[in-house]
Design a protein around this motif. Sequence first.
Motif, PDB file in Angstrom:
ATOM      1  N   ARG A 112       0.840  -1.198   0.000  1.00 24.91           N
ATOM      2  CA  ARG A 112       0.000   0.000   0.000  1.00 24.91           C
ATOM      3  C   ARG A 112       0.871   1.242   0.000  1.00 24.91           C
ATOM      4  O   ARG A 112       1.733   1.414   0.869  1.00 24.91           O
ATOM      5  N   GLU A 113       0.676   2.094  -0.998  1.00 33.22           N
ATOM      6  CA  GLU A 113       1.438   3.333  -1.092  1.00 33.22           C
ATOM      7  C   GLU A 113       0.877   4.356  -0.116  1.00 33.22           C
ATOM      8  O   GLU A 113      -0.335   4.585  -0.064  1.00 33.22           O
ATOM      9  N   LEU A 114       1.775   4.964   0.665  1.00 41.10           N
ATOM     10  CA  LEU A 114       1.360   5.892   1.712  1.00 41.10           C
ATOM     11  C   LEU A 114       1.598   7.328   1.284  1.00 41.10           C
ATOM     12  O   LEU A 114       2.584   7.635   0.621  1.00 41.10           O
ATOM     13  N   PRO A 115       0.712   8.235   1.662  1.00 41.02           N
ATOM     14  CA  PRO A 115       0.991   9.654   1.409  1.00 41.02           C
ATOM     15  C   PRO A 115       2.163  10.095   2.269  1.00 41.02           C
ATOM     16  O   PRO A 115       2.295   9.682   3.424  1.00 41.02           O
ATOM     17  N   ASP A 116       3.038  10.876   1.711  1.00 37.55           N
ATOM     18  CA  ASP A 116       4.229  11.297   2.443  1.00 37.55           C
ATOM     19  C   ASP A 116       4.355  12.822   2.412  1.00 37.55           C
ATOM     20  O   ASP A 116       4.335  13.484   3.424  1.00 37.55           O
ATOM     21  N   GLY A 117       4.477  13.387   1.220  1.00 40.74           N
ATOM     22  CA  GLY A 117       4.602  14.834   1.101  1.00 40.74           C
ATOM     23  C   GLY A 117       5.975  15.375   1.405  1.00 40.74           C
ATOM     24  O   GLY A 117       6.207  16.579   1.339  1.00 40.74           O
ATOM     25  N   ARG A 118       6.928  14.485   1.777  1.00 37.68           N
ATOM     26  CA  ARG A 118       8.277  14.954   2.127  1.00 37.68           C
ATOM     27  C   ARG A 118       9.304  14.558   1.083  1.00 37.68           C
ATOM     28  O   ARG A 118      10.468  14.894   1.227  1.00 37.68           O
ATOM     29  N   GLY A 119       8.879  13.838   0.048  1.00 39.26           N
ATOM     30  CA  GLY A 119       9.856  13.203  -0.839  1.00 39.26           C
ATOM     31  C   GLY A 119       9.966  13.790  -2.215  1.00 39.26           C
ATOM     32  O   GLY A 119      10.242  13.062  -3.170  1.00 39.26           O
ATOM     33  N   ALA A 120       9.748  15.090  -2.376  1.00 42.48           N
ATOM     34  CA  ALA A 120       9.799  15.693  -3.699  1.00 42.48           C
ATOM     35  C   ALA A 120      11.066  16.520  -3.880  1.00 42.48           C
ATOM     36  O   ALA A 120      11.595  17.104  -2.937  1.00 42.48           O
ATOM     37  N   CYS A 121      11.569  16.542  -5.119  1.00 42.18           N
ATOM     38  CA  CYS A 121      12.698  17.392  -5.476  1.00 42.18           C
ATOM     39  C   CYS A 121      12.579  17.731  -6.960  1.00 42.18           C
ATOM     40  O   CYS A 121      11.885  17.043  -7.717  1.00 42.18           O
ATOM     41  N   VAL A 122      13.240  18.800  -7.361  1.00 41.27           N
ATOM     42  CA  VAL A 122      13.181  19.267  -8.742  1.00 41.27           C
ATOM     43  C   VAL A 122      14.563  19.196  -9.362  1.00 41.27           C
ATOM     44  O   VAL A 122      15.547  19.644  -8.753  1.00 41.27           O
ATOM     45  N   LEU A 123      14.638  18.625 -10.552  1.00 39.08           N
ATOM     46  CA  LEU A 123      15.873  18.635 -11.340  1.00 39.08           C
ATOM     47  C   LEU A 123      15.763  19.789 -12.335  1.00 39.08           C
ATOM     48  O   LEU A 123      14.861  19.794 -13.186  1.00 39.08           O
ATOM     49  N   PRO A 124      16.638  20.786 -12.237  1.00 40.82           N
ATOM     50  CA  PRO A 124      16.546  21.921 -13.169  1.00 40.82           C
ATOM     51  C   PRO A 124      16.830  21.493 -14.608  1.00 40.82           C
ATOM     52  O   PRO A 124      17.462  20.459 -14.864  1.00 40.82           O
ATOM     53  N   ALA A 125      16.350  22.282 -15.537  1.00 40.59           N
ATOM     54  CA  ALA A 125      16.659  22.038 -16.947  1.00 40.59           C
ATOM     55  C   ALA A 125      18.168  22.139 -17.158  1.00 40.59           C
ATOM     56  O   ALA A 125      18.832  23.008 -16.576  1.00 40.59           O
ATOM     57  N   ASP A 126      18.693  21.236 -17.988  1.00 39.51           N
ATOM     58  CA  ASP A 126      20.122  21.227 -18.317  1.00 39.51           C
ATOM     59  C   ASP A 126      20.993  21.183 -17.068  1.00 39.51           C
ATOM     60  O   ASP A 126      22.036  21.842 -16.978  1.00 39.51           O
ATOM     61  N   ALA A 127      20.575  20.410 -16.076  1.00 36.66           N
ATOM     62  CA  ALA A 127      21.345  20.285 -14.835  1.00 36.66           C
ATOM     63  C   ALA A 127      22.708  19.654 -15.126  1.00 36.66           C
ATOM     64  O   ALA A 127      22.832  18.771 -15.971  1.00 36.66           O
ATOM     65  N   PRO A 128      23.754  20.078 -14.436  1.00 37.18           N
ATOM     66  CA  PRO A 128      25.088  19.490 -14.654  1.00 37.18           C
ATOM     67  C   PRO A 128      25.143  18.060 -14.150  1.00 37.18           C
ATOM     68  O   PRO A 128      24.314  17.630 -13.338  1.00 37.18           O
ATOM     69  N   CYS A 129      26.112  17.319 -14.614  1.00 37.71           N
ATOM     70  CA  CYS A 129      26.287  15.922 -14.194  1.00 37.71           C
ATOM     71  C   CYS A 129      27.037  15.846 -12.871  1.00 37.71           C
ATOM     72  O   CYS A 129      28.102  16.457 -12.726  1.00 37.71           O
ATOM     73  N   GLY A 130      26.493  15.121 -11.924  1.00 37.90           N
ATOM     74  CA  GLY A 130      27.233  14.766 -10.727  1.00 37.90           C
ATOM     75  C   GLY A 130      27.034  15.648  -9.520  1.00 37.90           C
ATOM     76  O   GLY A 130      27.461  15.286  -8.426  1.00 37.90           O
ATOM     77  N   TYR A 131      26.399  16.801  -9.671  1.00 35.50           N
ATOM     78  CA  TYR A 131      26.318  17.693  -8.528  1.00 35.50           C
ATOM     79  C   TYR A 131      25.142  18.657  -8.641  1.00 35.50           C
ATOM     80  O   TYR A 131      24.599  18.889  -9.725  1.00 35.50           O
ATOM     81  N   LEU A 132      24.758  19.208  -7.470  1.00 31.94           N
ATOM     82  CA  LEU A 132      23.849  20.344  -7.410  1.00 31.94           C
ATOM     83  C   LEU A 132      24.703  21.604  -7.368  1.00 31.94           C
ATOM     84  O   LEU A 132      25.735  21.632  -6.696  1.00 31.94           O
ATOM     85  N   GLU A 133      24.278  22.635  -8.044  1.00 25.40           N
ATOM     86  CA  GLU A 133      25.049  23.884  -8.038  1.00 25.40           C
ATOM     87  C   GLU A 133      24.282  24.977  -7.307  1.00 25.40           C
ATOM     88  O   GLU A 133      23.092  25.190  -7.565  1.00 25.40           O
ATOM     89  N   ILE A 134      24.964  25.636  -6.373  1.00 34.14           N
ATOM     90  CA  ILE A 134      24.394  26.738  -5.602  1.00 34.14           C
ATOM     91  C   ILE A 134      25.164  28.006  -5.967  1.00 34.14           C
ATOM     92  O   ILE A 134      26.319  28.174  -5.555  1.00 34.14           O
ATOM     93  N   PRO A 135      24.574  28.899  -6.768  1.00 36.33           N
ATOM     94  CA  PRO A 135      25.273  30.143  -7.103  1.00 36.33           C
ATOM     95  C   PRO A 135      25.504  30.979  -5.841  1.00 36.33           C
ATOM     96  O   PRO A 135      24.657  31.027  -4.948  1.00 36.33           O
ATOM     97  N   LEU A 136      26.660  31.606  -5.764  1.00 38.17           N
ATOM     98  CA  LEU A 136      27.023  32.395  -4.594  1.00 38.17           C
ATOM     99  C   LEU A 136      27.091  33.879  -4.932  1.00 38.17           C
ATOM    100  O   LEU A 136      27.427  34.258  -6.059  1.00 38.17           O
TER     101      LEU A 136
END
Length: 635
Positions: A112-136
Amino acid sequence: MKNNFNKILGCMLALGLGCAVEPAGAYAADDGSRQAGVERLGRGAVAVRTSPDTVMVGWRYLSSDPLRVAFNVYRDGERLTPEPVAVSTQFFDPNASTRAARYEVRPVVDGRELPDGRGACVLPADAPCGYLEIPLLQPESQLMPDGSSCSYVANDASAGDVDGDGEMEIVLKWDPTNSKDNSHSGFTGTVFLDAYKMDGRRLWRIDLGRNIRAGAHYTQFMVYDLDGDGCAEVVAKTADGTVDGQGKMIGDPEADYRVGVGDTLPGRKGYIASGPEFLTVFSGRTGEALQTIDYIPPRGRLDDWGDNYANRSERYLAAVAYLDGRHPSVVMCRGYYTRSVLAAFDWDGRQLKSRWVFDTDSARWASYAGQGNHNLRVADVDGDGCDEITYGSCAIDHDGTGLYNTGMGHGDALHLTAFDPSSDRLQVWDCHENRRDGSDFRDAATGKVIFQLPSGKDVGRCMAADIDPTNYGVEMWSSASGGIRNIKGEVVCDSPKGLPMNMAVWWDGDLLREMLDHETVSKYDWTARECRPLAKFDGCSFNNGTKSNPCLQGDIVGDWREEVVVRTADSKALRVYVSPLPTAYRFHTFLEDRPYRLSIVTENVAYNQPTQPGFYFGADLEGSGKLFRGYQFGK
């Protein structure tokens, strides 16, 4: 302390290679009985491109999850998993495109699939390989009173949920290019603290002002939920001229206590040897200064700390510890070469209250003077349910009294964990700079030395990690250990090639630990007795000179393995590198182990040390090294 070995092994037998671990000090679910200051962790879902057409999705397995839980993965509302993922907590999407996508992870129990609401994330368009980038947003260059100038580089970082959404944010320290070790004179630029969301949004900036000098030993910033409201606070030493994240000034904006500005101390320009000193609690959500008090202990006479030019008096450490076993306290420290003072405070959301002060100027604790390291560790070492502070060659009990003192003096590095797979009893591997005591392996509760390797050298670095599955327990080595040693002090390998001793990381998906040094993850080949590169963080730079550490390493998103947060060479961005390698294991996130979580909190303190849990973790979980199904060289 419970023995986790049998518990872990039982889970492995139940799930094949899918392992569920309840670490020592694991936190309960948020069911109303949650302890003050214990973090409400979300799913930590993360999507990272591993190739132009493949995306890896990772998420946390929490101690509140049922043992039999599995997970479905969705992309933009479409289910991707033919069957729920039951072994690991990662999924590779082989049909990803370059467009933006929303991934969601949903738990499944008994079909049975349970509602969670905590498990979402977004992959940006043209995301780089291997890492998340945080502009500073890099601070502007600054002009010093002597006409010199400095620019800024991203330096140490910490992680905490500052806005209460269950996910980690990054708090980053900006160092000027003219930052100084305390033993060196010269003006330094201002130190800044920034908070960033993982998606790149900056939340606030704190300007610590000209009366806080820049360098590894001055600003130890604690990021943790101290009052249990779900949002982490930020605690740091401040002074006249500090500006909080809302633009409000602390103290006198005109004050300038730097030596060489309005006074003279020949050859010591830039030191800050006078003026009021403060301790401030900042809101992690807004950066607002919530309360400012006088720093304990005050500087007083410089000579009382061992010199007359504000070197030893300005050596600071800090930690967060559960001193009563239930609530986190912040512990601010001053001095370790001679006089040492630790001051513990509790934060109730409105007011800092002193819990205790430990001072080696007290006749009772005079023998503890000069025992501190450039770092410290926090864990319940004696099993009484309350945390103690391992302060170099000595330890301070949860009630602010001395626990033990080996008398071996100051050192640069130390490691605290359970080294023996058969027991959760904690040990310490420590090295010393006195050209006498070398390095020692001791019981963390009593200080009893298990073995010692005396040396006439300054032993500046040491490391502890399980890197060899053919040897029982955690291995350890130092710059004067005569090679790799086991928990009995025996030499496992007398001449390992290229084996670093700065930082470590769980990266490739097996139970062994990898080395992290000079923008490279490397793995020890126990057959050839040499360390070999696994991953290189191109275009990036590590911090703090020969110490060569990333901004942060630790389990902050995704599965149980650790991420590496590193600055680009130009400090225009942070990269959060996530291991792209498959793993056949699932473990509760290390964040739920208190000693591990608090080792992330103290990672930015002085000379950074790698994270370590309060239980044994390594290849012997698969049967004393006889059965090892992990990494194989030559394949």
